[in-house]
Write an enzyme that holds these catalytic residues in place. Sequence first.
Site, PDB file in Angstrom:
ATOM      1  N   ASP A   1      10.190  18.745   8.900  1.00 18.45           N
ATOM      2  CA  ASP A   1       8.535  19.509   9.659  1.00 18.45           C
ATOM      3  C   ASP A   1       9.640  19.949  10.820  1.00 18.45           C
ATOM      4  O   ASP A   1      10.522  19.327  11.674  1.00 18.45           O
ATOM      5  CB  ASP A   1       8.142  17.975  10.409  1.00 18.45           C
ATOM      6  CG  ASP A   1       8.288  17.489  11.156  1.00 18.45           C
ATOM      7  OD1 ASP A   1       9.544  16.950  10.741  1.00 18.45           O
ATOM      8  OD2 ASP A   1       8.363  16.343  12.283  1.00 18.45           O
ATOM      9  N   SER A   2       8.950  21.477  11.241  1.00 17.01           N
ATOM     10  CA  SER A   2       9.526  21.791  12.900  1.00 17.01           C
ATOM     11  C   SER A   2      11.017  22.188  12.704  1.00 17.01           C
ATOM     12  O   SER A   2      11.431  22.867  11.170  1.00 17.01           O
ATOM     13  CB  SER A   2       9.068  20.998  13.676  1.00 17.01           C
ATOM     14  OG  SER A   2       9.981  21.453  15.390  1.00 17.01           O
ATOM     15  N   ALA A   3      11.541  21.216  13.347  1.00 18.36           N
ATOM     16  CA  ALA A   3      12.533  21.881  12.867  1.00 18.36           C
ATOM     17  C   ALA A   3      13.731  21.526  11.608  1.00 18.36           C
ATOM     18  O   ALA A   3      14.564  22.535  10.826  1.00 18.36           O
ATOM     19  CB  ALA A   3      14.365  21.497  14.006  1.00 18.36           C
TER      20      ALA A   3
ATOM     21  N   ALA B   1       7.016  21.834   7.569  1.00 17.08           N
ATOM     22  CA  ALA B   1       5.501  21.609   7.729  1.00 17.08           C
ATOM     23  C   ALA B   1       6.023  22.081   9.485  1.00 17.08           C
ATOM     24  O   ALA B   1       6.838  21.447   9.964  1.00 17.08           O
ATOM     25  CB  ALA B   1       5.242  20.188   8.149  1.00 17.08           C
TER      26      ALA B   1
END
Length: 807
Positions: free
Chosen positions: A427-429, A455
Amino acid sequence: MDTKAVFAALYSVCEENATFFSAGGKVSQADSAKRLVESMKLIQEHARSLEPVISGFAAIYHHFDFDPLIPANGYRSLVKVVRCCLLHIIHKGRYIAANRRSIFFRAAHNAGEMEAYCSALCQLRALLYLAQRMLHDNSHGNLFFQDESGLSESFIREYASMHKGCFYGRCLGFQFTPAIRPCLQTIAIGLVAFGENYKRHQSGIGVAASSFFTSGKYAIDPELRGTEFERITQNLDVHFWKTFWNITETEVLSSLASMTSTQVKVNRALSVPPVAFDLPLAANHRASATIAPPSAHIGIAPIQMRLISYDLREGQDSETLLSMSRSEGGAISLSLGLKTKRLPSSPFLLIHFHGGGFVAQTSKSHEPYLKSWSQDLGVPILSVDYSLAPEAPFPRALEECFYAYCWALRNHHLLGWTGEKVCLAGDSAGGNLCVTTCMRAAAFGVRMPDGVVAAYPATLLTAYASPSRLLTLMDPLLPLSVLSRCLSAYAGSEPQTEKQVERVSTLSLVKRDTALFLRDFRQGASNWIHSLLDSNRGSAAPSTAPETPPDTTDTLRKSVSEVSISSPHADPPVLPEPAALPNRKLSVKSKTCQDLRPPSSCVPGAPPVSAHTIEDVSFFLFKETDPNISRDLSSVAIPPPAAEEGIELQHPREFPLGFEPLRSDQFAEMKLQSSPVFKDPFCSPLLAPDSMLKGLPPIHIVACALDPMLDDSVMFAKRLRSVDQPVTLCVVDDLPHGFLSLSHGFAPCFCRTRPPSPASTASWNGPIGVCRLLLANVVLFLWAPSRKRSPLWAERLNRLWGRTQFL
């Protein structure tokens, strides 16, 4: 309710209340009545200007969608946020109209509410003006202004001076689902209370106690909370955010999370020795590529991982794996002995890369939902604790993630996995690292993952403006100032040591000796909170990275992050001569864009790096534009406003004459970061050429409609589709960025219905439901098509959908 009905209801309720309070009332409420009248009139003024703009966007924003069945892009998000604000004003106005004659009516409180939403509407009006400018300056189908100057620079300058406190006070999280607003308020109150005590010289328990006792005033005074929130986000550096985001990993909070999460048989922290090994090539199993241990910036050091498995499987209790285990100071979760049934190795493995802006958190922060995933999928999960910036900037995290992936392929027998199917998730990074790890696997020629689930990934780390990124002005979890500091740290342009602000510890500091804390602080540990929680990891960092004077470190970082990457596709950099770095070991190597590609000697038969031709990357995905579409866009787009005659301004006007957004009393000096590291394809995969995107595994992207990074996901999905890569996009409504980390706190609060098909669903509310939906897509989209569905997997999938109906 359509747009015309919304504005008609707004005009009606504002006019009715303004007329009532203008007639006069109680003397004690005269001042509050005057404030209400002024707010109602100003809201009407803003609404009259916004109505044609909203109607115009509603007619054209579908041109920027990824797919007609998936209506999502930054323009839609801006319009939705404005509509949410208008609906809140209508709801509040109707409440005032129904209770204004009551003796319990709080005129001052309601006047404050209307003033806050009036300020929010004014700032949203400014954002829509900037969005209209983007329509004028961008090419058709492009959501990004592909230049760090011009409109992108203007937005950063406007963000630094625009008032943002109204979005963090009474209006906090109004655009999100109501069930998550109490959580956002708790986070905001905790943030400002922690920030107030951040500079004080106290022990961990003192900071915790002070924050607890001072949090009350921010709970009862929303305006004070908003002002302090704005000050913190604009002034405190990345080390503060690293400390605050890591609070969830303190012993007390992590123990509470562990007790309430799914209980698993195996939850083991691993420290893998940094040893080079060979891995067969995907195209020719007789040849192999040498996988060297990560070495950028901080030298060669063990790679930290966490193995989570709901069931104990073969190999997970082997002596080899136990020798790599590291203690975390708490109870060890690993069931051994004859009483525990050992299941056969799973045909599937999920490798997870956590989020945290490249600067904070570990797998421990994401442990609750990973345990749930392991139970629902029935597979072991390997989560990688990559090194964090600013102590370990790009490409260290990518090196460690790629090494961990290759190590899992080679040592599958230790993980309870047969080696058949492997999926990456993050997720994200972590979503960024999932994609770039696949790109690096392609560059080395080794086996690719069977699929990727990303995500809300960060796919473009440059300062390019986009309509969804305008939401950073109001997002409580991802303000632009915080986002820019995190990305600067990852690019290596953020200083490693704090200046003017001293870090404070958390609750776990109470159990540590003062001398140990001072020693770790002098040694400049990469993340001393982690070193206090994990003695093994904390003691390993100083031994692998010798102390270096600040000037030497800055010289080395500049040599690899700025000078040597003047072109994103330049030749491999040449490190300074030994005389230039007298106090630095030459074995500590820093890699750059081309250095991330394997040398030709590591891959037999591979052409040299200079032989790879990299074409220019363009966001312009539509070569021919329909004249009707261009006409529709031009009807909404506006050119830059003309300057007044005879008046010279330092910067050109960004808004039409007669309108100016509210300005902040706390101006933030934000510098435009233009480091060439941001344009590295291994840093910003959206900028990767087609040749690097072709051959990637199937990618499933889960995005949030109100996330500032929504356009990253939409444009990346478009790019993959343009090169015929398998990709799906799922967009979740009414949830903020980072909802996976919040998913286990709101299970009873959400109601949702079962979607018709998990692979084609475009929107589904609720973080818990989205977690289940994400898992279902892992099963159906990534693994199920490549193997026959057994009754066990069918039963597990039915159980998965059965649970979602009752959450």
